[in-house]
Design a protein around this motif. Structure first.
Motif, PDB file in Angstrom:
ATOM      1  N   VAL A  57       0.844  -1.201   0.000  1.00 34.61           N
ATOM      2  CA  VAL A  57       0.000   0.000   0.000  1.00 34.61           C
ATOM      3  C   VAL A  57       0.873   1.244   0.000  1.00 34.61           C
ATOM      4  O   VAL A  57       0.647   2.184  -0.771  1.00 34.61           O
ATOM      5  CB  VAL A  57      -0.950   0.004   1.221  1.00 34.61           C
ATOM      6  CG1 VAL A  57      -1.745   1.293   1.293  1.00 34.61           C
ATOM      7  CG2 VAL A  57      -1.860  -1.208   1.182  1.00 34.61           C
ATOM      8  N   ARG A  58       1.906   1.233   0.838  1.00 31.31           N
ATOM      9  CA  ARG A  58       2.840   2.362   0.893  1.00 31.31           C
ATOM     10  C   ARG A  58       3.464   2.586  -0.480  1.00 31.31           C
ATOM     11  O   ARG A  58       3.487   3.715  -0.981  1.00 31.31           O
ATOM     12  CB  ARG A  58       3.933   2.078   1.930  1.00 31.31           C
ATOM     13  CG  ARG A  58       4.970   3.190   2.045  1.00 31.31           C
ATOM     14  CD  ARG A  58       6.278   2.699   2.605  1.00 31.31           C
ATOM     15  NE  ARG A  58       6.875   1.729   1.695  1.00 31.31           N
ATOM     16  CZ  ARG A  58       7.769   0.809   2.067  1.00 31.31           C
ATOM     17  NH1 ARG A  58       8.149   0.712   3.319  1.00 31.31           N
ATOM     18  NH2 ARG A  58       8.280  -0.024   1.179  1.00 31.31           N
ATOM     19  N   LEU A  74       8.925  12.547  -0.466  1.00 34.28           N
ATOM     20  CA  LEU A  74       8.342  11.226  -0.255  1.00 34.28           C
ATOM     21  C   LEU A  74       9.159  10.409   0.739  1.00 34.28           C
ATOM     22  O   LEU A  74       8.597   9.702   1.580  1.00 34.28           O
ATOM     23  CB  LEU A  74       8.220  10.481  -1.582  1.00 34.28           C
ATOM     24  CG  LEU A  74       7.200  11.042  -2.566  1.00 34.28           C
ATOM     25  CD1 LEU A  74       7.336  10.361  -3.916  1.00 34.28           C
ATOM     26  CD2 LEU A  74       5.792  10.911  -2.019  1.00 34.28           C
ATOM     27  N   ALA A  75      10.473  10.508   0.658  1.00 31.30           N
ATOM     28  CA  ALA A  75      11.343   9.795   1.593  1.00 31.30           C
ATOM     29  C   ALA A  75      11.059  10.237   3.026  1.00 31.30           C
ATOM     30  O   ALA A  75      10.962   9.406   3.935  1.00 31.30           O
ATOM     31  CB  ALA A  75      12.810  10.020   1.238  1.00 31.30           C
ATOM     32  N   GLN A  76      10.899  11.527   3.226  1.00 27.76           N
ATOM     33  CA  GLN A  76      10.603  12.032   4.565  1.00 27.76           C
ATOM     34  C   GLN A  76       9.218  11.593   5.024  1.00 27.76           C
ATOM     35  O   GLN A  76       9.036  11.164   6.164  1.00 27.76           O
ATOM     36  CB  GLN A  76      10.707  13.555   4.595  1.00 27.76           C
ATOM     37  CG  GLN A  76      12.127  14.048   4.496  1.00 27.76           C
ATOM     38  CD  GLN A  76      12.212  15.563   4.388  1.00 27.76           C
ATOM     39  OE1 GLN A  76      11.235  16.238   4.110  1.00 27.76           O
ATOM     40  NE2 GLN A  76      13.414  16.086   4.596  1.00 27.76           N
ATOM     41  N   TYR A  78       7.441   8.999   4.197  1.00 24.84           N
ATOM     42  CA  TYR A  78       7.311   7.563   4.453  1.00 24.84           C
ATOM     43  C   TYR A  78       8.477   6.982   5.249  1.00 24.84           C
ATOM     44  O   TYR A  78       8.588   5.768   5.394  1.00 24.84           O
ATOM     45  CB  TYR A  78       7.142   6.816   3.127  1.00 24.84           C
ATOM     46  CG  TYR A  78       5.816   7.122   2.481  1.00 24.84           C
ATOM     47  CD1 TYR A  78       4.645   6.518   2.915  1.00 24.84           C
ATOM     48  CD2 TYR A  78       5.722   8.043   1.441  1.00 24.84           C
ATOM     49  CE1 TYR A  78       3.427   6.801   2.336  1.00 24.84           C
ATOM     50  CE2 TYR A  78       4.511   8.338   0.844  1.00 24.84           C
ATOM     51  CZ  TYR A  78       3.361   7.715   1.304  1.00 24.84           C
ATOM     52  OH  TYR A  78       2.147   8.007   0.725  1.00 24.84           O
ATOM     53  N   ASN A  79       9.337   7.867   5.770  1.00 22.01           N
ATOM     54  CA  ASN A  79      10.472   7.452   6.596  1.00 22.01           C
ATOM     55  C   ASN A  79      11.368   6.442   5.850  1.00 22.01           C
ATOM     56  O   ASN A  79      11.720   5.400   6.375  1.00 22.01           O
ATOM     57  CB  ASN A  79       9.992   6.875   7.927  1.00 22.01           C
ATOM     58  CG  ASN A  79      11.087   6.820   8.957  1.00 22.01           C
ATOM     59  OD1 ASN A  79      12.016   7.617   8.936  1.00 22.01           O
ATOM     60  ND2 ASN A  79      10.997   5.866   9.869  1.00 22.01           N
ATOM     61  N   LEU A  80      11.684   6.780   4.616  1.00 21.94           N
ATOM     62  CA  LEU A  80      12.544   5.955   3.775  1.00 21.94           C
ATOM     63  C   LEU A  80      13.718   6.791   3.295  1.00 21.94           C
ATOM     64  O   LEU A  80      13.743   8.008   3.473  1.00 21.94           O
ATOM     65  CB  LEU A  80      11.759   5.448   2.552  1.00 21.94           C
ATOM     66  CG  LEU A  80      10.559   4.552   2.824  1.00 21.94           C
ATOM     67  CD1 LEU A  80       9.781   4.310   1.546  1.00 21.94           C
ATOM     68  CD2 LEU A  80      10.990   3.237   3.451  1.00 21.94           C
ATOM     69  N   THR A  81      14.684   6.132   2.672  1.00 16.72           N
ATOM     70  CA  THR A  81      15.788   6.861   2.064  1.00 16.72           C
ATOM     71  C   THR A  81      15.421   7.172   0.607  1.00 16.72           C
ATOM     72  O   THR A  81      14.515   6.542   0.037  1.00 16.72           O
ATOM     73  CB  THR A  81      17.084   6.018   2.080  1.00 16.72           C
ATOM     74  OG1 THR A  81      16.892   4.863   1.244  1.00 16.72           O
ATOM     75  CG2 THR A  81      17.458   5.603   3.498  1.00 16.72           C
ATOM     76  N   ILE A  82      16.148   8.090   0.025  1.00 13.39           N
ATOM     77  CA  ILE A  82      15.928   8.412  -1.386  1.00 13.39           C
ATOM     78  C   ILE A  82      16.222   7.185  -2.245  1.00 13.39           C
ATOM     79  O   ILE A  82      15.519   6.924  -3.231  1.00 13.39           O
ATOM     80  CB  ILE A  82      16.771   9.633  -1.808  1.00 13.39           C
ATOM     81  CG1 ILE A  82      16.230  10.876  -1.093  1.00 13.39           C
ATOM     82  CG2 ILE A  82      16.765   9.815  -3.315  1.00 13.39           C
ATOM     83  CD1 ILE A  82      17.041  12.132  -1.294  1.00 13.39           C
ATOM     84  N   GLN A  83      17.227   6.405  -1.870  1.00 12.51           N
ATOM     85  CA  GLN A  83      17.539   5.177  -2.610  1.00 12.51           C
ATOM     86  C   GLN A  83      16.357   4.200  -2.564  1.00 12.51           C
ATOM     87  O   GLN A  83      16.038   3.554  -3.569  1.00 12.51           O
ATOM     88  CB  GLN A  83      18.801   4.505  -2.059  1.00 12.51           C
ATOM     89  CG  GLN A  83      19.218   3.277  -2.843  1.00 12.51           C
ATOM     90  CD  GLN A  83      19.484   3.586  -4.315  1.00 12.51           C
ATOM     91  OE1 GLN A  83      20.190   4.527  -4.647  1.00 12.51           O
ATOM     92  NE2 GLN A  83      18.900   2.792  -5.201  1.00 12.51           N
TER      93      GLN A  83
END
Length: 92
Positions: A57-58, A74-76, A78-83
């Protein structure tokens, strides 16, 4: 479940559940706990972490929100890295 098991299950209380299984029974309720026990039949059960369950879903939301210029945003969000965002978009 057979008829006898259903009759016994109707009389089951939370006090009858062993301490190590009680948190699960309290979380899902006795009826669902009995169904789960019948389904598993004593085998071990692996449940994935909630993030793994929600990842499709994410990722779908990331793909829908991606505009070509908002990877950092988007990285911020969803608490993800740009990679990781790049990988999600690459696998789109």
């Amino acid at each position: 479940m057979n008829r006898l098991q259903k009759e016994l299950a109707a009389e089951l209380t939370m006090d009858d559940i062993p301490d190590n299984h009680r948190p699960m029974a309290e979380l899902i309720g006795l009826d669902k706990f009995i169904l789960l026990c019948d389904y598993i039949k004593g085998d071990h059960l692996y449940l994935p972490q909630v993030d793994r369950v929600l990842a499709p879903v994410r990722n779908r939301n990331i793909r829908a929100d991606y505009n070509g210029y908002n990877k950092r945003e988007l990285a911020q969000k969803y608490n993800l890295t740009i990679q990781q965002i790049n990988n999600i978009m690459k696998n789109a």
